[in-house]
Design an enzyme around this catalytic site. Structure first.
Site, PDB file in Angstrom:
ATOM      1  CB  THR A  55     -33.372  25.842   7.108  1.00 23.87           C
ATOM      2  OG1 THR A  55     -34.483  25.409   6.331  1.00 23.87           O
ATOM      3  CG2 THR A  55     -32.731  24.599   7.720  1.00 23.87           C
ATOM      4  CG  ASP A  56     -38.817  26.324   6.619  1.00 26.10           C
ATOM      5  OD1 ASP A  56     -37.876  25.781   6.004  1.00 26.10           O
ATOM      6  OD2 ASP A  56     -39.853  26.732   6.040  1.00 26.10           O
ATOM      7  CD  GLU A  57     -35.478  22.049   3.760  1.00 27.21           C
ATOM      8  OE1 GLU A  57     -34.954  20.925   3.853  1.00 27.21           O
ATOM      9  OE2 GLU A  57     -35.561  22.680   2.702  1.00 27.21           O
ATOM     10  CE1 TYR A  72     -29.257  22.974   4.336  1.00 26.65           C
ATOM     11  CE2 TYR A  72     -31.638  22.676   4.195  1.00 26.65           C
ATOM     12  CZ  TYR A  72     -30.535  23.498   4.389  1.00 26.65           C
ATOM     13  OH  TYR A  72     -30.719  24.838   4.635  1.00 26.65           O
ATOM     14  CE  LYS A 102     -28.558  25.536   8.303  1.00 23.43           C
ATOM     15  NZ  LYS A 102     -27.455  26.543   8.186  1.00 23.43           N
ATOM     16  CG  ASN A 125     -34.339  33.097   1.685  1.00 23.87           C
ATOM     17  OD1 ASN A 125     -33.591  34.014   1.981  1.00 23.87           O
ATOM     18  ND2 ASN A 125     -35.099  32.513   2.601  1.00 23.87           N
ATOM     19  N   GLY A 143     -37.905  11.018   0.591  1.00 17.91           N
ATOM     20  CA  GLY A 143     -38.128  11.711   1.879  1.00 17.91           C
ATOM     21  C   GLY A 143     -38.666  13.122   1.715  1.00 17.91           C
TER      22      GLY A 143
HETATM   23  P1  NAD Z   1     -25.670  28.888  -0.806  1.00 19.98           P
HETATM   24  O1  NAD Z   1     -25.445  27.442  -1.057  1.00 19.98           O
HETATM   25  O2  NAD Z   1     -26.133  29.752  -1.925  1.00 19.98           O
HETATM   26  O3  NAD Z   1     -24.344  29.558  -0.244  1.00 19.98           O
HETATM   27  C1  NAD Z   1     -23.538  28.942   0.713  1.00 19.98           C
HETATM   28  C2  NAD Z   1     -22.215  29.693   0.777  1.00 19.98           C
HETATM   29  O4  NAD Z   1     -21.406  29.055   1.772  1.00 19.98           O
HETATM   30  C3  NAD Z   1     -21.427  29.650  -0.534  1.00 19.98           C
HETATM   31  O5  NAD Z   1     -20.888  30.914  -0.816  1.00 19.98           O
HETATM   32  C4  NAD Z   1     -20.327  28.637  -0.261  1.00 19.98           C
HETATM   33  O6  NAD Z   1     -19.138  28.879  -0.993  1.00 19.98           O
HETATM   34  C5  NAD Z   1     -20.113  28.828   1.237  1.00 19.98           C
HETATM   35  N1  NAD Z   1     -19.567  27.629   1.875  1.00 19.98           N
HETATM   36  C6  NAD Z   1     -20.021  26.345   1.756  1.00 19.98           C
HETATM   37  N2  NAD Z   1     -19.255  25.514   2.479  1.00 19.98           N
HETATM   38  C7  NAD Z   1     -18.309  26.280   3.095  1.00 19.98           C
HETATM   39  C8  NAD Z   1     -17.259  26.015   3.997  1.00 19.98           C
HETATM   40  N3  NAD Z   1     -16.999  24.757   4.410  1.00 19.98           N
HETATM   41  N4  NAD Z   1     -16.497  27.038   4.442  1.00 19.98           N
HETATM   42  C9  NAD Z   1     -16.753  28.307   4.023  1.00 19.98           C
HETATM   43  N5  NAD Z   1     -17.735  28.625   3.166  1.00 19.98           N
HETATM   44  C10 NAD Z   1     -18.506  27.626   2.709  1.00 19.98           C
HETATM   45  O7  NAD Z   1     -26.677  28.943   0.421  1.00 19.98           O
HETATM   46  P2  NAD Z   1     -27.854  29.950   0.735  1.00 19.98           P
HETATM   47  O8  NAD Z   1     -29.085  29.472   0.076  1.00 19.98           O
HETATM   48  O9  NAD Z   1     -27.377  31.331   0.519  1.00 19.98           O
HETATM   49  O10 NAD Z   1     -28.025  29.676   2.307  1.00 19.98           O
HETATM   50  C11 NAD Z   1     -27.259  30.396   3.250  1.00 19.98           C
HETATM   51  C12 NAD Z   1     -27.645  29.940   4.637  1.00 19.98           C
HETATM   52  O11 NAD Z   1     -29.038  30.157   4.848  1.00 19.98           O
HETATM   53  C13 NAD Z   1     -27.417  28.445   4.882  1.00 19.98           C
HETATM   54  O12 NAD Z   1     -26.967  28.281   6.201  1.00 19.98           O
HETATM   55  C14 NAD Z   1     -28.791  27.824   4.706  1.00 19.98           C
HETATM   56  O13 NAD Z   1     -28.924  26.656   5.468  1.00 19.98           O
HETATM   57  C15 NAD Z   1     -29.682  28.942   5.222  1.00 19.98           C
HETATM   58  N6  NAD Z   1     -31.040  29.011   4.661  1.00 19.98           N
HETATM   59  C16 NAD Z   1     -31.240  28.985   3.309  1.00 19.98           C
HETATM   60  C17 NAD Z   1     -32.526  29.114   2.803  1.00 19.98           C
HETATM   61  C18 NAD Z   1     -32.805  29.120   1.322  1.00 19.98           C
HETATM   62  O14 NAD Z   1     -33.975  29.085   0.918  1.00 19.98           O
HETATM   63  N7  NAD Z   1     -31.807  29.186   0.460  1.00 19.98           N
HETATM   64  C19 NAD Z   1     -33.614  29.251   3.686  1.00 19.98           C
HETATM   65  C20 NAD Z   1     -33.358  29.242   5.065  1.00 19.98           C
HETATM   66  C21 NAD Z   1     -32.067  29.136   5.536  1.00 19.98           C
HETATM   67  O1  DAU Z   2     -37.212  25.822   3.584  1.00 20.10           O
HETATM   68  C1  DAU Z   2     -35.934  26.388   3.545  1.00 20.10           C
HETATM   69  C2  DAU Z   2     -35.070  25.584   2.614  1.00 20.10           C
HETATM   70  O2  DAU Z   2     -35.524  25.854   1.294  1.00 20.10           O
HETATM   71  C3  DAU Z   2     -33.578  25.914   2.740  1.00 20.10           C
HETATM   72  O3  DAU Z   2     -33.140  25.563   4.020  1.00 20.10           O
HETATM   73  C4  DAU Z   2     -32.774  25.172   1.685  1.00 20.10           C
HETATM   74  O4  DAU Z   2     -31.407  25.584   1.748  1.00 20.10           O
HETATM   75  C5  DAU Z   2     -33.319  25.516   0.322  1.00 20.10           C
HETATM   76  O5  DAU Z   2     -32.637  24.772  -0.669  1.00 20.10           O
HETATM   77  C6  DAU Z   2     -34.831  25.224   0.258  1.00 20.10           C
HETATM   78  O6  DAU Z   2     -35.078  23.787   0.297  1.00 20.10           O
HETATM   79  P1  DAU Z   2     -36.158  23.077  -0.665  1.00 20.10           P
HETATM   80  O7  DAU Z   2     -35.812  21.663  -0.820  1.00 20.10           O
HETATM   81  O8  DAU Z   2     -37.540  23.412  -0.239  1.00 20.10           O
HETATM   82  O9  DAU Z   2     -35.853  23.929  -2.018  1.00 20.10           O
HETATM   83  P2  DAU Z   2     -35.741  23.478  -3.544  1.00 20.10           P
HETATM   84  O10 DAU Z   2     -35.681  24.727  -4.365  1.00 20.10           O
HETATM   85  O11 DAU Z   2     -34.701  22.452  -3.768  1.00 20.10           O
HETATM   86  O12 DAU Z   2     -37.165  22.783  -3.809  1.00 20.10           O
HETATM   87  C7  DAU Z   2     -38.371  23.504  -3.617  1.00 20.10           C
HETATM   88  C8  DAU Z   2     -39.523  22.545  -3.928  1.00 20.10           C
HETATM   89  O13 DAU Z   2     -39.503  22.254  -5.329  1.00 20.10           O
HETATM   90  C9  DAU Z   2     -39.410  21.211  -3.228  1.00 20.10           C
HETATM   91  O14 DAU Z   2     -40.706  20.738  -2.894  1.00 20.10           O
HETATM   92  C10 DAU Z   2     -38.792  20.283  -4.272  1.00 20.10           C
HETATM   93  C11 DAU Z   2     -39.345  20.851  -5.580  1.00 20.10           C
HETATM   94  N1  DAU Z   2     -38.452  20.701  -6.750  1.00 20.10           N
HETATM   95  C12 DAU Z   2     -37.171  21.134  -6.651  1.00 20.10           C
HETATM   96  C13 DAU Z   2     -36.305  20.999  -7.707  1.00 20.10           C
HETATM   97  C14 DAU Z   2     -34.867  21.471  -7.606  1.00 20.10           C
HETATM   98  C15 DAU Z   2     -38.948  20.136  -7.928  1.00 20.10           C
HETATM   99  O15 DAU Z   2     -40.139  19.773  -8.030  1.00 20.10           O
HETATM  100  N2  DAU Z   2     -38.078  20.006  -8.974  1.00 20.10           N
HETATM  101  C16 DAU Z   2     -36.773  20.395  -8.915  1.00 20.10           C
HETATM  102  O16 DAU Z   2     -36.036  20.230  -9.917  1.00 20.10           O
END
Ligand code: NAD
Ligand code: DAU
Length: 348
Positions: A131-133, A156, A160, A186, A289
């Site tokens: 992730t970019d985080e 988190y 990562k 995403n 944070g």
């Molecule tokens: P998600 O939470 O939707 O899915 C995670 C999946 O991993 C689930 O199917 C869960 O059952 C499985 N899982 C969790 N713990 C496990 C374990 N111990 N063993 C086996 N399986 C396990 O996550 P996502 O949003 O699809 O993200 C997928 C990957 O992409 C992650 O590594 C996340 O850090 C990265 N990522 C996510 C985003 C985003 O915006 N969602 C952006 C950049 C990177």
């Molecule tokens: O940047 C990539 C990351 O994006 C991934 O690595 C993470 O897995 C993914 O969860 C996401 O992290 P964020 O914290 O940016 O996503 P989230 O959807 O939780 O929040 C997006 C923004 O919205 C953030 O600034 C917090 C804000 N937010 C979020 C929630 C859930 C709110 O204002 N209210 C809310 O209820």
């Protein structure tokens, strides 16, 4: 011909990656290993569940006995690692769960890949999805490049970042062939409604408050999930070993502006009077944070491999909303039971 292990394939991004690879590469043997936590859902993969090149295994990446068994049974030559605890808010309440899956689980996979491949690296690849985080936060200007120093701020992102360091260290120390990609936020179909966009879509449908953290002036760069999946496919096949690649949407939005756009589209789709959904916006206590701004410089993947996002944000958001509106059963099933407990704890 590849024998590929995908981890976390039942989750949001994982299900799009798994579908793409299963459909595009009929000659590959693909095993999807997923623990089916609250975020994993086999409904996400219904359309490919009986594909001849696809096998699902329920299991935990921290289970070293299972890992050894699977690597022994399938002789994987590739790992695409997505399994993770992925929600920042949950990491604030339970950092240990994130350390276990994201750090120890990744080391466990690395160990098994290293042991099985045993120095015969030709044709092998460990692809780590990150992730970019990990870069922390930006001020009002600037972009994250592949050379931006790591500076994670949440449990988190710290977990990562740690997993990225271990992947790189296995490359440097043992020669394990790896690629890491760091992607921005995403959005799209099948995202669990704890993250901003699907949570707000669900709340608008149900006329519930839209809890915007702080003043809403936080910025994220948004990428449609299928574009992320296509970039992973490209990097897995054509990226260079030992390299990291940033992936982003060239699409920065302040949360409050994004939420207002979402409200406008939802009003149209639900045939509500314009302005109805915006009235649900409620400013709530900020996330501790809270990173101010993420923005990705994705010029490396663009210049080296020609990748760029294929859909505009308005198109992607409209498709996403349409998916949630026509998948009410999916949405209801994932928001029953434990979700209600989570929601009450997080927002009340
Ligand atoms: P998600 O939470 O939707 O899915 C995670 C999946 O991993 C689930 O199917 C869960 O059952 C499985 N899982 C969790 N713990 C496990 C374990 N111990 N063993 C086996 N399986 C396990 O996550 P996502 O949003 O699809 O993200 C997928 C990957 O992409 C992650 O590594 C996340 O850090 C990265 N990522 C996510 C985003 C985003 O915006 N969602 C952006 C950049 C990177
Ligand atoms: O940047 C990539 C990351 O994006 C991934 O690595 C993470 O897995 C993914 O969860 C996401 O992290 P964020 O914290 O940016 O996503 P989230 O959807 O939780 O929040 C997006 C923004 O919205 C953030 O600034 C917090 C804000 N937010 C979020 C929630 C859930 C709110 O204002 N209210 C809310 O209820």
């Amino acid at each position: 011909m590849k024998k590929m292990l995908i981890t976390g394939g039942a989750g949001f991004i994982g299900s799009h990656v798994t579908r793409l690879i299963v459909n595009k590469y009929p000659s590959y043997d693909i095993v999807n290993l997923d623990a089916l936590t609250y975020a994993g859902n086999l409904e996400n993969l219904k359309d490919i569940e009986s594909a001849p090149n696809y096998t699902f295994v329920k299991g935990n990446i921290t289970d070293s006995i299972l890992m050894a068994k699977l690597f022994g049974q399938y002789s994987f030559d590739a790992v695409v690692h997505l399994a993770a605890e992925s929600h920042v808010d949950r990491s604030i309440n339970d950092p240990m769960a994130f350390a276990k899956t994201n750090i120890l689980g990744t080391i466990n996979l690395l160990n098994e890949a290293k042991r099985t491949w045993n120095g015969k690296w030709e044709g092998k690849r460990f692809y780590h999805v990150s992730t970019d985080e990990v870069y922390g936060t930006l001020g009002e200007s600037g972009l994250f490049t592949e050379n931006t120093p790591y500076n994670p701020n949440s449990p988190y992102s710290a977990s990562k970042a740690s997993s990225d360091h271990f992947v790189r260290a296995y490359g440097e120390t043992y020669g394990l062939p790896y690629i890491i990609s760091n992607c921005s936020n995403n959005y799209g179909p099948n995202q669990f409604p704890e993250k901003l966009i699907p949570l707000f879509i669900n709340n608008i449908i149900n006329n519930k408050p839209l809890p915007v953290y702080g003043d809403g002036n936080y910025t994220r760069d948004w990428l449609y999930v299928k574009d992320h999946a296509s970039s992973i496919d490209l990097l897995f096949h054509e990226g260079k070993n030992s390299e990291t690649y940033n992936i982003g949407g060239f699409n920065e939005w302040k949360n409050i502006d994004l939420v207002k756009l979402l409200c406008r589209i939802m009003d149209k789709k639900l045939q509500r009077i314009s302005g109805t959904s915006e009235k649900l916006i409620t400013f709530v206590k900020d996330r501790p944070g809270h990173d101010l701004r993420y923005a990705i410089d994705a010029s490396k993947i663009n210049q080296d491999l020609g990748w760029k996002p294929s859909v505009t944000f308005e198109e992607g958001l409209t498709k996403t909303i349409e998916w949630y509106l026509s998948n009410e059963v999916w949405l209801k099933s994932v928001t029953s039971g434990d979700y209600q407990n989570y929601y009450t704890k997080q927002y009340n």
